[in-house]
Design an enzyme around this catalytic site. Structure first.
Site, PDB file in Angstrom:
ATOM      1  N   LYS A  99       0.770  -1.110  -0.136  1.00 37.37           N
ATOM      2  CA  LYS A  99      -0.111   0.056   0.036  1.00 37.37           C
ATOM      3  C   LYS A  99       0.592   1.315   0.080  1.00 37.37           C
ATOM      4  O   LYS A  99       0.616   2.249  -0.899  1.00 37.37           O
ATOM      5  CB  LYS A  99      -1.010  -0.099   1.241  1.00 37.37           C
ATOM      6  CG  LYS A  99      -2.038  -1.065   1.044  1.00 37.37           C
ATOM      7  CD  LYS A  99      -2.939  -1.207   2.366  1.00 37.37           C
ATOM      8  CE  LYS A  99      -3.877  -2.527   2.275  1.00 37.37           C
ATOM      9  NZ  LYS A  99      -4.649  -2.705   3.409  1.00 37.37           N
ATOM     10  N   GLN A 143      -4.756  -1.774   9.468  1.00 39.85           N
ATOM     11  CA  GLN A 143      -4.855  -2.833   8.615  1.00 39.85           C
ATOM     12  C   GLN A 143      -5.574  -3.788   9.823  1.00 39.85           C
ATOM     13  O   GLN A 143      -5.023  -3.954  11.034  1.00 39.85           O
ATOM     14  CB  GLN A 143      -3.209  -3.317   8.692  1.00 39.85           C
ATOM     15  CG  GLN A 143      -3.079  -4.484   7.775  1.00 39.85           C
ATOM     16  CD  GLN A 143      -3.664  -4.327   6.325  1.00 39.85           C
ATOM     17  OE1 GLN A 143      -3.768  -3.425   5.758  1.00 39.85           O
ATOM     18  NE2 GLN A 143      -3.973  -5.745   5.931  1.00 39.85           N
ATOM     19  N   ASP A 159     -11.041   2.977   4.006  1.00 40.39           N
ATOM     20  CA  ASP A 159     -11.339   1.449   3.634  1.00 40.39           C
ATOM     21  C   ASP A 159     -12.763   1.385   3.548  1.00 40.39           C
ATOM     22  O   ASP A 159     -13.149   0.170   3.027  1.00 40.39           O
ATOM     23  CB  ASP A 159     -11.174   0.591   4.895  1.00 40.39           C
ATOM     24  CG  ASP A 159      -9.647   0.132   5.022  1.00 40.39           C
ATOM     25  OD1 ASP A 159      -9.265  -0.386   3.878  1.00 40.39           O
ATOM     26  OD2 ASP A 159      -8.857  -0.193   5.964  1.00 40.39           O
TER      27      ASP A 159
HETATM   28  N1  GUN Z   1      -7.253  -7.031   5.722  1.00 41.37           N
HETATM   29  C1  GUN Z   1      -7.548  -7.452   4.788  1.00 41.37           C
HETATM   30  N2  GUN Z   1      -8.199  -6.589   3.817  1.00 41.37           N
HETATM   31  C2  GUN Z   1      -7.904  -5.424   4.324  1.00 41.37           C
HETATM   32  C3  GUN Z   1      -8.624  -4.006   3.692  1.00 41.37           C
HETATM   33  O1  GUN Z   1      -9.012  -4.087   2.633  1.00 41.37           O
HETATM   34  N3  GUN Z   1      -8.238  -3.070   4.723  1.00 41.37           N
HETATM   35  C4  GUN Z   1      -7.783  -3.455   5.786  1.00 41.37           C
HETATM   36  N4  GUN Z   1      -7.482  -2.286   6.658  1.00 41.37           N
HETATM   37  N5  GUN Z   1      -7.186  -4.527   6.272  1.00 41.37           N
HETATM   38  C5  GUN Z   1      -7.441  -5.439   5.627  1.00 41.37           C
END
Ligand code: GUN
Length: 285
Positions: free
Chosen positions: A53, A97, A120
């Site tokens: 990311k 996350q 998100d």
């Molecule tokens: N863990 C797995 N997929 C995601 C996501 O799209 N966002 C976040 N914050 N954590 C994740």
């Protein structure tokens, strides 16, 4: 011959367009969109996702702030971090996350994030906008949003189709089912408690799978000519595989996403899209 949906190429196009837009925004506003990424603990998969990311932010010209905390971080400490990020004027997006270490309550953390910074799209306010189909004013969860972009880019019509969503997670299954309803598909949602899964999947014109069970969906469970979207990702004997038995299923479908290289890259592209969108909404643009 099935169309193999190229999520990497589509994501690259979206990122290229965003890069141009970010450069223009920098000129206009005098700063760039900024994403804060919070990682608690040392889950190896999460570390890779977060690194990707941050790398993608750099590619697009978005500034990222990485906040790494040990697994022993308390609920109160993490809540304090989120509250501070909510208040920072130059932070446009906040991403915590998941999964969080077990002693932490993730929903309480998500509920604290200012919905206008919730890139998100997990906050109840943004989830509500997904249900209502208010695409323009909210921040949509990245993975389901990426799937909808795939449908759009590949001219896959949903109206009147039988769509089956296998998996009912808050992150993918529930929002994607709602997005497909808003496109007038007839949507069935199946999950781990569904009896006779095959009776549903065989009826699917559009089959979306997000369970995390490697190769759950076999060729005899899929309708001839269906569109198959594989949102699962697992590692089996060192190899990355999806929830669909790709090699066999691809022989009988109209289109299918591979794993890796299908939905995965779209998730990150849509995170970048949401960060730019959050910036623009906050700047009144
Ligand atoms: N863990 C797995 N997929 C995601 C996501 O799209 N966002 C976040 N914050 N954590 C994740």
């Amino acid at each position: 011959m099935a169309t193999i949906i190229d999520g990497r190429a589509l994501a690259a196009t979206i990122k290229k367009e965003l890069k141009v837009e970010v450069a223009a925004l920098r000129e206009k506003v005098g700063r760039v969109p900024t994403l804060a990424v919070v990682l608690v603990g040392d889950d190896p998969a999460s570390q890779i996702y977060v690194r990707n990311k941050e790398k993608t932010c750099e590619e697009v010209g978005i500034a990222s702030i990485g906040i790494r905390k040990p697994a022993s971080t308390s609920q109160e400490e993490l809540e304090e971090i989120v509250k501070n990020l909510n208040e920072q004027e130059d932070v446009d997006g906040i991403l915590v996350q998941l999964p969080l270490p077990r002693h932490l309550n993730a929903q309480r953390i998500i509920n604290l994030i200012n919905p206008s910074k919730d890139v998100d799209g997990f906050h109840p306010v943004n989830m509500g906008k997904v249900v209502l189909g208010l695409f323009d004013e909210g921040l949509m969860p990245c993975t389901p949003y990426g799937v909808m972009k795939i449908f759009e880019a590949y001219g896959i019509e949903l109206q009147g189709k039988n769509a089956v969503m296998v998996g009912h997670s808050n992150i993918v299954g529930k929002p994607l089912a709602n997005m497909m309803i808003n496109k007038n598909a007839t949507v069935s949602v199946c999950h781990v408690y569904t009896r006779d899964l095959k009776s549903y999947t065989l009826n699917a014109d559009i089959l979306c799978v997000a369970t995390g069970v490697p190769h759950l969906i076999k060729a005899d469970m899929v309708k001839e000519g269906a569109v198959v979207i594989d949102i699962g990702i697992s590692r089996v004997n060192g190899k990355i595989v999806g929830d669909v038995d790709f090699d066999n299923v691809k022989e009988k479908v109209q289109a299918i996403t591979p794993v890796p290289g299908g939905v995965g890259p779209m998730t990150i592209a849509m995170l970048m899209y949401n960060t730019v969108k959050a910036f623009k909404l906050r700047e009144g643009l």
